[in-house]
Write an enzyme that holds these catalytic residues in place. Structure first.
Site, short mmCIF file in Angstrom:
data_model
loop_
_atom_site.label_atom_id
_atom_site.label_comp_id
_atom_site.label_asym_id
_atom_site.label_seq_id
_atom_site.Cartn_x
_atom_site.Cartn_y
_atom_site.Cartn_z
N CYS A 98 11.14 35.90 34.52
CA CYS A 98 11.43 34.62 35.18
C CYS A 98 12.84 34.16 34.84
O CYS A 98 13.20 34.07 33.66
CB CYS A 98 10.42 33.57 34.76
SG CYS A 98 10.69 31.96 35.57
N ASN A 198 9.85 45.82 42.30
CA ASN A 198 9.77 44.45 42.77
C ASN A 198 11.13 43.98 43.28
O ASN A 198 12.15 44.31 42.71
CB ASN A 198 9.29 43.54 41.62
CG ASN A 198 9.21 42.08 42.00
OD1 ASN A 198 9.96 41.27 41.47
ND2 ASN A 198 8.32 41.73 42.90
#
Length: 319
Positions: A98, A198
């Site tokens: 994150c 990703n």
């Protein structure tokens, strides 16, 4: 569905998205036919210390296999969080990816990429204290000048991670630029455990190209699912058969959106459910002419009746 699973049978992961991938979101993915590994929103190890059963951790057994993602920088609290969640989880996932300021300022999320030794300590401690699979999600590095993803991935493998997910950007990029699928391929060549790719996977064609370039074991999809819950299943279908199923038509997307709204209203009540859904409208109608104009109207509406009428009007104009 079974709580337990074999990661070798998984080709698609629904990436955790804070404020997005709630219980409604995840169950809609299942409703539209995907067998992917679902993921909860990011759960703070600090918060779980005080509230071990937060609403955000609610789930349904139909969601299995289901990953619970934890975030933090204190090994003891991360272990406690993992042990709290283990009875309900198929996987414990550690967030080292994150990039947002409020997370990294505490050295959480991708902040841990600046302290790989601490990340290793956390992953090792969690691995030693749980009996289900462990995964770790991370980025290429803190910045373009500090790309340590190969070293980081090797440490996570050494710590006992069963698989990892790599987002092909540095923390400094946030979500700008392009995901580096070639770099994901570099990590894949260095590890013995499965690697999931990703970043920038928004279509079946994107997934196919990403896997061709990276040779990853599968893909992890985040924002690409917003506005199209069929995408994980369509990617799985392509990987199983080689056939590309077409994207839903506008009427199907409007129907999907209405189901999404109804389920959020059931969960949150009409006022809060409608407010929560405002972030999704643009994704569902993105391919409609003058989509931004319609979105500007939709986000001002405050009742289900008003929103449904507006969506039906759009459908009448463009279907």
């Amino acid at each position: 569905m079974e709580k337990d699973f074999d990661i070798k049978n998984i080709k698609v992961i629904q990436a955790p998205l804070a404020g997005i991938s709630d219980i409604v979101y995840r169950n809609l993915i299942r409703r539209y036919g995907s067998k992917c590994l679902l993921s909860t929103e990011m759960l703070s190890s600090e918060a779980l210390k005080n509230v071990p059963n937060p609403k955000i951790a609610d789930f349904k057994e139909e969601e299995y296999p289901l990953s619970f993602q934890i975030v933090g920088h204190k090994p003891d609290l991360m272990v406690k969080a993992a042990k709290i969640l283990e009875p309900r989880a198929s996987v414990i996932d550690i967030n080292c990816g994150c990039p947002v300021n409020k997370v990294v300022k505490s050295n959480d999320g991708s902040g841990l990429m600046r302290t790989p030794g601490l990340a290793y300590e956390i992953a090792s401690a969690v691995r030693e204290n749980i009996n289900i699979p462990l995964s770790v999600k991370f980025r290429l590095g803190w910045s373009e000048d500090n790309k340590n993803f190969i070293e980081f991935g090797q440490l996570m493998q050494k710590a006992g991670a069963n698989f990892v997910t790599l987002h092909g950007r540095c923390r400094s990029q946030l979500y700008s630029g392009n995901s580096d699928w070639k770099a994901i391929g570099m990590l894949k060549r260095e590890l013995d455990i499965p690697v999931f790719a990703n970043g920038d996977i928004k279509t079946v064609e994107d997934a196919a190209k990403c896997l061709d370039i990276s040779k990853a074991d599968g893909v992890s999809i985040g924002r690409g699912i917003m506005g199209d819950f069929t995408l994980p299943g369509r990617i799985e279908h392509y990987l199983e058969t080689g056939e590309i199923l077409k994207e839903p038509e506008l009427d199907e997307k409007i129907d999907m959106l209405i189901k999404h709204i109804e389920d959020e209203i059931e969960l949150r009540g009409e006022i809060n459910g409608i407010k929560f859904m405002r972030k999704f409208y643009g994704f569902y109608i993105s391919k409609v002419k003058n989509a931004s104009k319609y979105r500007q109207v939709l986000v001002t509406l405050e009742s289900y009746k008003e929103v449904k009428k507006a969506l039906c009007d759009i459908l009448c104009l463009y279907a």
